[in-house]
Design a protein around this motif. Sequence first.
Motif, PDB file in Angstrom:
ATOM      1  N   ALA A   1      -1.672   7.920 -30.671  1.00  0.00           N
ATOM      2  CA  ALA A   1      -2.631   9.096 -31.060  1.00  0.00           C
ATOM      3  C   ALA A   1      -2.034  10.262 -30.451  1.00  0.00           C
ATOM      4  O   ALA A   1      -1.690  11.153 -31.130  1.00  0.00           O
ATOM      5  N   ILE A   2      -1.311  10.288 -29.203  1.00  0.00           N
ATOM      6  CA  ILE A   2      -0.696  11.273 -28.656  1.00  0.00           C
ATOM      7  C   ILE A   2       0.729  11.626 -29.269  1.00  0.00           C
ATOM      8  O   ILE A   2       1.014  12.696 -29.817  1.00  0.00           O
ATOM      9  N   CYS A   3       1.455  10.863 -29.666  1.00  0.00           N
ATOM     10  CA  CYS A   3       2.657  10.878 -30.657  1.00  0.00           C
ATOM     11  C   CYS A   3       2.471  11.547 -31.778  1.00  0.00           C
ATOM     12  O   CYS A   3       3.208  12.304 -32.426  1.00  0.00           O
ATOM     13  N   ALA A   4       1.166  11.117 -32.492  1.00  0.00           N
ATOM     14  CA  ALA A   4       1.025  11.550 -33.972  1.00  0.00           C
ATOM     15  C   ALA A   4       0.386  12.823 -33.867  1.00  0.00           C
ATOM     16  O   ALA A   4       0.996  13.882 -34.531  1.00  0.00           O
TER      17      ALA A   4
ATOM     18  N   VAL B   1     -11.804   4.891 -30.876  1.00  0.00           N
ATOM     19  CA  VAL B   1     -12.304   4.552 -31.955  1.00  0.00           C
ATOM     20  C   VAL B   1     -11.099   3.125 -32.570  1.00  0.00           C
ATOM     21  O   VAL B   1     -11.873   2.078 -33.244  1.00  0.00           O
ATOM     22  N   LEU B   2      -9.964   3.442 -32.471  1.00  0.00           N
ATOM     23  CA  LEU B   2      -9.188   2.396 -32.966  1.00  0.00           C
ATOM     24  C   LEU B   2      -9.562   0.738 -32.016  1.00  0.00           C
ATOM     25  O   LEU B   2      -9.684  -0.098 -32.553  1.00  0.00           O
ATOM     26  N   VAL B   3      -9.713   1.128 -30.650  1.00  0.00           N
ATOM     27  CA  VAL B   3     -10.052  -0.011 -30.112  1.00  0.00           C
ATOM     28  C   VAL B   3     -11.273  -0.570 -30.238  1.00  0.00           C
ATOM     29  O   VAL B   3     -11.483  -1.818 -30.337  1.00  0.00           O
ATOM     30  N   LEU B   4     -12.295   0.195 -30.452  1.00  0.00           N
ATOM     31  CA  LEU B   4     -13.481  -0.293 -30.722  1.00  0.00           C
ATOM     32  C   LEU B   4     -13.665  -1.134 -32.154  1.00  0.00           C
ATOM     33  O   LEU B   4     -14.258  -2.045 -32.241  1.00  0.00           O
TER      34      LEU B   4
END
Length: 137
Positions: free
Chosen positions: A54-57, A120-123
Amino acid sequence: GVYNGIGVSIVGIIPYRGIYFGLFDTLSGINPYQAVENGVLRASSKFACAQTSAICAAYVSYPFDTVRRRLQMQSELPQEECMYDGTVDCFRKIVREEGTVALFKGAGANALRTVGAAMVLVLYSEITAAISGDKGE
């Protein structure tokens, strides 16, 4: 048009989503804790992959967001008071007059917003793993 900056918004979402999901899948594939029994360790390692993605994006796509905001800020002004004639003109003027670093003003604060996207990705990953009965592979 719909609103100033919609074109650059659409163009900017492509690298954001591509890096976000692509890097997450890549990092998840090499994550040694992806399928461990320990739920906290598994979720924490997935969160690290998701947060990195997410940080890279966010950093890659932030210049598009800067241009979009600048175009939107001038949308209420009369045409003769507008600083920018469009997306390309806005990019050029920002880089020429303020330097490339100006495209990233506020990117650090924006990076803080990525925590929610990573969660959200993890959940999603953990819920689908629980429903399907696997360990998140």
